[in-house]
Design an enzyme around this catalytic site. Sequence first.
Site, short mmCIF file in Angstrom:
data_model
loop_
_atom_site.label_atom_id
_atom_site.label_comp_id
_atom_site.label_asym_id
_atom_site.label_seq_id
_atom_site.Cartn_x
_atom_site.Cartn_y
_atom_site.Cartn_z
N ASP A 39 26.18 42.70 19.58
CA ASP A 39 26.11 43.97 20.28
C ASP A 39 25.57 45.01 19.32
O ASP A 39 25.10 44.68 18.22
CB ASP A 39 27.46 44.35 20.90
CG ASP A 39 28.54 44.64 19.86
OD1 ASP A 39 28.22 44.66 18.64
OD2 ASP A 39 29.70 44.84 20.25
N ARG A 94 35.58 51.84 28.24
CA ARG A 94 35.17 52.43 26.97
C ARG A 94 33.96 53.33 27.17
O ARG A 94 32.85 52.85 27.38
CB ARG A 94 34.87 51.34 25.94
CG ARG A 94 34.38 51.92 24.60
CD ARG A 94 34.50 50.99 23.43
NE ARG A 94 33.61 49.86 23.48
CZ ARG A 94 33.36 49.05 22.44
NH1 ARG A 94 33.95 49.27 21.26
NH2 ARG A 94 32.54 48.02 22.57
#
Length: 557
Positions: free
Chosen positions: A474, A186
């Site tokens: 996160d 990603r």
Amino acid sequence: MFNEATQTATQTATPSRPATLAPSSASRIEILGRPFTRSEEILSPEALAFVTALHDRFATSRHERLADRQRRRYEIGNGRDPKFREDTRAIREDTTWRVAGAGPGLEDRRVEITGPTDPKMTINALNSGARVWLADQEDATSPTWQNVIGGQLSLFDAIRDQLEFTSPEGKQYRVTAERTPTIVMRPRGWHLVEKHLRYVDPQGQAGAASGSLVDFGLYAFHNAQELVARGRGPYFYIAKIESSEEAKLWDDIFTFTEQTLGLAHGTIRATVLIETLPAAFEMDEILYVMRHHIAGLNAGRWDYIFSIIKNYRGRGARFVLPDRSEVTMTVPFMRAYTELLVQTCHKRGAYAIGGMSAFIPNRRDPEVTARAAEKVTADKRREATDGFDGTWVAHPDLIPVAQAEFDAVLGDRPNQVDRLRDDVTVTARDLLDVHIGRDITEAGVRENVSIGLRYIEAWLRGNGAVAIDNLMEDAATAEISRSQIWQWINQDQRTAEGTLITAEWVSGLVTEAVASFDRHDGDRFADAVDLFADVALGDQFPTFLTVPAYSRYLVDA
């Protein structure tokens, strides 16, 4: 037109001839970051020539798409709700077209593990037993120069079965699994830049390189052909997409990359995260414009919640969400979004991948571990029953928990793409039904303050995935915490206990929270407090907290 496109997307591709890069391309990417061990292997002249070529061809389009985002946010903020597009109705209503689907190694995605790409976490992910590893250079990575290029080195070595790591304490880590997960990398979203690399365009104008093009370009250049030779392929999770035009830009990049690196058309496969409100209204269109390269869509739940708050933060009290813990996957707008995602994917032959439950086990606390297993079981049972083909976990101990729920539904089948969910009907009103009927509590405010500060402090020290209070946090979950604080203040909200939520009151909670934290030499709480004040308590709302945080604290002088 659509029938021809379908045939093109599913036919056997033939290799392309490599394109020729301009001989002077390498000289127009300047390395500003400090060199470290083996960094020159990733930042080779040939690799930088490729990254330069990507910028030459696509940097202008990137800026145009970011301008589109800004206009769209302005329109929503001024009362124009997103809706399904009239100009693309034909794409949605045509039932004949399909996407490329899974590439080699992506046929069974029932459990994917997510995590950053430092050597230790890379080895742990490869040994985890998951079917897929989301190698995250985005929300789970703090984009220090060391993390950005070091992560590329970890992936380079892992793909070639040569990765080993010894911790400062002398513990050795190596890959021992007989079958390692398929890697899906990603890259950073379109809004992020890489200030340790300066791009000079053909007219001589200089500026920071695109984080997206740097992450994608370095990984593809070094690893695409090696991955194909090993029976897999260059696969990517694409983050923060807001429109089919943004998706088309990525598709053009994939095609250019295949031509430049001599890969067959369709070799690159992407899974797009639907994690913004505007993208939820264009899922068919995103699949269509990427149909030659797309494997599926993912329900990026935490960023999606953040996107709702961000877009509707100034639209009045009816768009205010309660405590973060109350915004679950079963509330109306989240239920509508995920059911539409599964239905849209399956009617086009695409995989639908579920999101990450934030609960994580604690090997030193059986009670916490049992509670995490219970929560994750319920979450993954719902996803499997709803028709998802796979899901995410953030901890290796949760892989058996999640897999059991998908095994119960899938059995020996690799997916349930044939389950079309014709029973689902989702309207624009359903996607915008954010009324939950729960309260904002003082405990919820304090939790957002505590989580936001502790996550930002860890991020400033280079840690992008942080266990806090038995939850995996996160950048996306931190964004929810700080944006809720901002919205509650600016919408004059009161807690259930009757306290008016003001910047002054929250500032006092910040002081209390920091006083309660365990401190250590070298911690970054002073910087975290300053940043939190700017992104949660200030008059202006930064679109992403990571943008000012990166520029202010992570860029080498």
